[in-house]
Design a protein around this motif. Structure first.
Motif: not given
Length: 431
Positions: A181-183, A196-198, A244-248, A251-254
């Motif tokens: 997923f991260l990839d 990702i939209a959030l 989750l911090k790893e994902l944030a 900076k994947p969000f709009q």
């Protein structure tokens, strides 16, 4: 949530305006000529959150059909936007009053309403038809051996994704693991596509990420045990926050996601529906809201379950979700339950499913799902080996709100994973 959650919608559009909270019956004036009094008049106040097409006109039509068959009954409908409903329900609950039929997602919120004398124990009232419901769908409304509501929808949260954008980024298939997923997020960013939209402003959509990661890393029993023990300071829950911090941090969000609502033209659903983002983690109602706020992606819209986390105790076949239901006010007339029996009969359930916005809760209506997106969710749910109700509904309201708030702060970078579990624990222990 959620939630739409669980069936979340945009601007409120009233079909029949609310006449007032609390209801009951009143005797009609004597008939002309001094004859016997007419049949007793009954008023039912009905609050629901299906305030846009396709469900708004369907339920409006069913209410009119019921009133035509029962001339003494008046049904006042108040269709509300999700957050507006929650705020209004909180206000009336504090007064000890409420509508006769109202939206519920079950769990801890419904339990609090039952304890507060707002929701009625309808176990005996529905004894002759409770067996028509899917047991998993009904379970969220059964508390302490009693039933306080009935379902009209069920589903799960998963990733809705834009197949065309995935292809453009060179992603051949949906990710099955967190590493994959991260990839995928990195590949989308490299292709100048918002991954990702959030809806950061709404908060509840963000809690899905933390909850799913907690489920995958700690397993479902850990979440249930934490609620009972009123302690969330579990290393596995901290690990969920770290993931989750790893994902944030990627900076994947709009752009502007922290101020974005969910269901407006500048919100999360619209970013998906307009093709400006590749994914959103959302419930079964997502395609409907995407279409309403921006556009329909058609065959380009796909669905996949939340990925497995390598080394975790939870299975990738365990689902987070829930559905919409209706509770009955403690002082509601008997006709309120009778009306629910009408709109949740197999025949009318099929009409509701045919809109493509609701999934089956009545046994034997599964074949009514013709919408391809609905079938995607039904197929994944059919393989589910475990089910967790949204935490902001499963837990008492204050605890659920703290989950939403703390996770939102984690995503925003203002709270650490350790601070998240500490805040939730403190709130649980203060209840």
């Amino acid at each position: 949530m959620s939630l739409t959650r669980r069936a979340v919608v945009t601007a409120a559009a009233a079909a029949l305006l609310l006449a007032g909270c609390g209801t009951g019956t009143e005797e009609a004036p004597p008939a002309a000529g001094g004859g016997q009094a007419a049949q007793e008049k009954v008023v039912i106040d009905w609050w629901h959150i299906q305030n846009i097409e396709p469900m708004l006109p369907v339920w409006d039509a069913m209410a009119k059909e019921y009133m035509a068959a029962h001339p003494n009954v008046t049904i006042n409908i108040n269709p509300l936007e999700n957050e507006a409903f929650k705020a209004k329900m909180t206000t009336v609950a504090q007064s000890g009053e409420g509508p006769d039929i109202y939206q519920t997602w079950g769990g801890g919120v419904l339990q609090q309403q039952a304890d507060g004398g707002i929701a009625k124990d309808i176990t005996a009232d529905i004894a002759d038809w409770s067996g028509t419901f899917n047991p998993a769908a009904l379970a969220a409304y059964q508390l302490g051996g009693k039933t306080y509501g009935v379902p009209y929808d069920i589903g799960m949260v998963g990733f809705w994704y834009n197949k065309d954008l995935f292809k453009k980024a060179g992603i051949e298939q949906p990710p099955a693991t967190w590493t994959e997923f991260l990839d995928a997020v990195n590949k989308l960013k490299a292709a100048n596509i918002t991954p990702i939209a959030l809806a950061g402003k709404a908060k509840w959509p963000g809690h899905y990420y933390w909850t799913y990661l907690a489920m995958r890393i700690a397993g479902l029993p850990a979440l249930q045990e934490a609620a009972t023990a009123k302690s969330f300071e579990n290393p596995d829950f901290i690990a969920a926050g770290q993931k989750l911090k790893e994902l944030a941090d990627l900076k994947p969000f709009q752009n502007g996601f922290l101020g974005a609502p969910y269901d407006t033209p500048d919100g999360q659903a619209a970013a998906m529906g307009s093709g400006k983002a590749a994914m959103e983690l959302m419930g079964q109602w997502a395609p409907t809201v995407q279409k309403d706020t921006a556009g329909d992606l058609g065959e380009a819209l796909g669905f996949f379950p939340f990925p497995a986390v390598e080394g975790g105790k939870g299975a990738a076949t365990e689902a987070l979700g829930g559905g919409g239901g209706f509770a009955v006010g403690v002082d509601a007339p008997k006709e309120a339950v009778d009306f629910l029996k009408y709109i949740l009969s197999a025949e009318n359930a099929r009409r509701e499913i045919a809109t493509g916005s609701l999934l089956p809760v009545v046994k034997g209506t599964e074949d009514a799902v013709t919408d391809p997106r609905g079938k995607m969710v039904v197929d994944v749910l059919a393989k589910a080996t475990g089910f967790q109700l949204y935490l902001d509904q499963a837990y008492p309201p204050a605890v659920g709100a703290q989950v939403n708030d703390s996770v939102a702060e984690l995503i925003a970078g203002t709270k650490s994973p350790e601070e998240v579990v500490k805040a939730i624990t403190e709130t649980a222990q203060s209840e």
